[in-house]
Structure formats: structure tokens, C-alpha cells
Design a protein around this motif. Structure first.
Motif, PDB file in Angstrom:
ATOM      1  N   LEU A 148       6.564  -3.141   1.553  1.00 34.49           N
ATOM      2  CA  LEU A 148       5.829  -3.019   3.040  1.00 34.49           C
ATOM      3  C   LEU A 148       6.200  -4.489   3.693  1.00 34.49           C
ATOM      4  CD1 LEU A 148       2.487  -1.492   1.977  1.00 34.49           C
ATOM      5  CD2 LEU A 148       4.126  -0.685   3.640  1.00 34.49           C
ATOM      6  N   VAL A 160      -0.988  -0.361   9.806  1.00 34.16           N
ATOM      7  CA  VAL A 160      -0.199  -0.616   8.689  1.00 34.16           C
ATOM      8  C   VAL A 160      -0.786  -1.900   7.961  1.00 34.16           C
ATOM      9  CG1 VAL A 160       1.911  -1.268   7.385  1.00 34.16           C
ATOM     10  CG2 VAL A 160       2.002   0.833   8.855  1.00 34.16           C
ATOM     11  N   MET A 184      -0.481   8.179  10.673  1.00 33.05           N
ATOM     12  CA  MET A 184       0.135   7.411  10.040  1.00 33.05           C
ATOM     13  C   MET A 184      -0.740   6.395   9.055  1.00 33.05           C
ATOM     14  SD  MET A 184       2.765   4.223  10.998  1.00 33.05           S
ATOM     15  CE  MET A 184       1.361   3.683  11.756  1.00 33.05           C
ATOM     16  N   SER A 185      -0.534   6.383   7.719  1.00 28.89           N
ATOM     17  CA  SER A 185      -1.303   5.469   7.055  1.00 28.89           C
ATOM     18  C   SER A 185      -0.621   5.364   5.638  1.00 28.89           C
ATOM     19  CB  SER A 185      -2.451   5.946   6.751  1.00 28.89           C
ATOM     20  OG  SER A 185      -3.374   5.298   5.621  1.00 28.89           O
ATOM     21  N   ILE A 186      -0.247   4.107   5.260  1.00 33.84           N
ATOM     22  CA  ILE A 186       0.113   3.738   3.701  1.00 33.84           C
ATOM     23  C   ILE A 186      -0.896   4.344   2.544  1.00 33.84           C
ATOM     24  CG2 ILE A 186       1.788   1.945   4.620  1.00 33.84           C
ATOM     25  CD1 ILE A 186      -0.346   0.227   3.289  1.00 33.84           C
ATOM     26  N   TRP A 203       9.290  -4.008   5.720  1.00 28.80           N
ATOM     27  CA  TRP A 203       8.974  -3.195   6.786  1.00 28.80           C
ATOM     28  C   TRP A 203       8.161  -3.839   7.988  1.00 28.80           C
ATOM     29  CZ3 TRP A 203       4.841  -1.283   9.597  1.00 28.80           C
ATOM     30  CH2 TRP A 203       5.136  -0.248  10.478  1.00 28.80           C
ATOM     31  N   ASP A 239       4.915   9.145   5.288  1.00 29.61           N
ATOM     32  CA  ASP A 239       6.000   8.176   5.746  1.00 29.61           C
ATOM     33  C   ASP A 239       5.734   7.167   6.655  1.00 29.61           C
ATOM     34  OD1 ASP A 239       7.650   9.295   3.711  1.00 29.61           O
ATOM     35  OD2 ASP A 239       8.550  10.739   5.041  1.00 29.61           O
ATOM     36  N   LEU A 240       6.205   6.071   6.758  1.00 24.05           N
ATOM     37  CA  LEU A 240       5.998   5.007   7.608  1.00 24.05           C
ATOM     38  C   LEU A 240       7.001   5.448   8.829  1.00 24.05           C
ATOM     39  CD1 LEU A 240       5.670   1.697   5.518  1.00 24.05           C
ATOM     40  CD2 LEU A 240       3.961   2.984   6.890  1.00 24.05           C
TER      41      LEU A 240
END
Length: 82
Positions: free
Chosen positions: A54, A23, A1-3, A57, A8-9
Motif C-alpha cells: 500500500l 485508502v 473501493m476499500s482495502i 501504491w 482491487d485498488l
């Protein structure tokens, strides 16, 4: 997972502490891009929007992790019956 790579987060209400940390590391690289002199106005606008989303989030994820840990550390304060 990575922006950074467009994935997708995860759900911020169930993310792990490690997921939140990844993140946050990626967000630091977005900050580096924002101060780059070669960034166009259009790209800067996109990055601002991205940072705002972000931020929401991250706040939700941190609140969720805090609540979960607080329930573990202080179960008597929550009235949970096991």
C-alpha cells in the motif's frame, strides 16, 4: 473501493483525490490492527506485507495527483501547448 473489503485498488496513476483519501482512512484501521495484542505473528507478517504494498501504491497515487495539479496550477513550467 476499500482495502478493507478486498476490492482491487484503482490504478494509482489515475485515482482521484477522494480515492486516495479513502485508502488512507482504511490504512489507519490497518494500523489499529497492528497494535492489537491478539494479532498472531502470521497475521502481523501479512499486515506488514500489505502495508508495504500500500505504501508503494500511495506514493505513486500521491505523485500522480501532485503532478496533475502542478500542471494545472503552473502550466507554463511544463511547456504544454494548448
Amino acid at each position: 473501493m476499500s482495502i478493507r473489503d478486498g476490492e482491487d485498488l484503482p490504478d494509482p496513476n489515475t485515482v482521484s483525490a477522494g480515492g486516495l483519501g479513502r485508502v488512507l482512512r482504511d490504512l489507519a484501521s490497518v494500523a489499529d490492527e497492528l497494535v492489537a495484542p491478539v494479532l498472531t505473528e502470521e497475521l502481523r507478517l501479512v499486515q506488514y506485507r500489505r502495508v508495504a504494498a500500500l505504501g508503494e501504491w500511495i506514493t505513486t497515487a500521491a505523485d500522480s495527483l501532485h503532478y496533475d495539479l502542478d500542471r494545472q496550477v503552473n502550466p507554463d513550467e511544463f511547456g504544454d501547448e494548448d
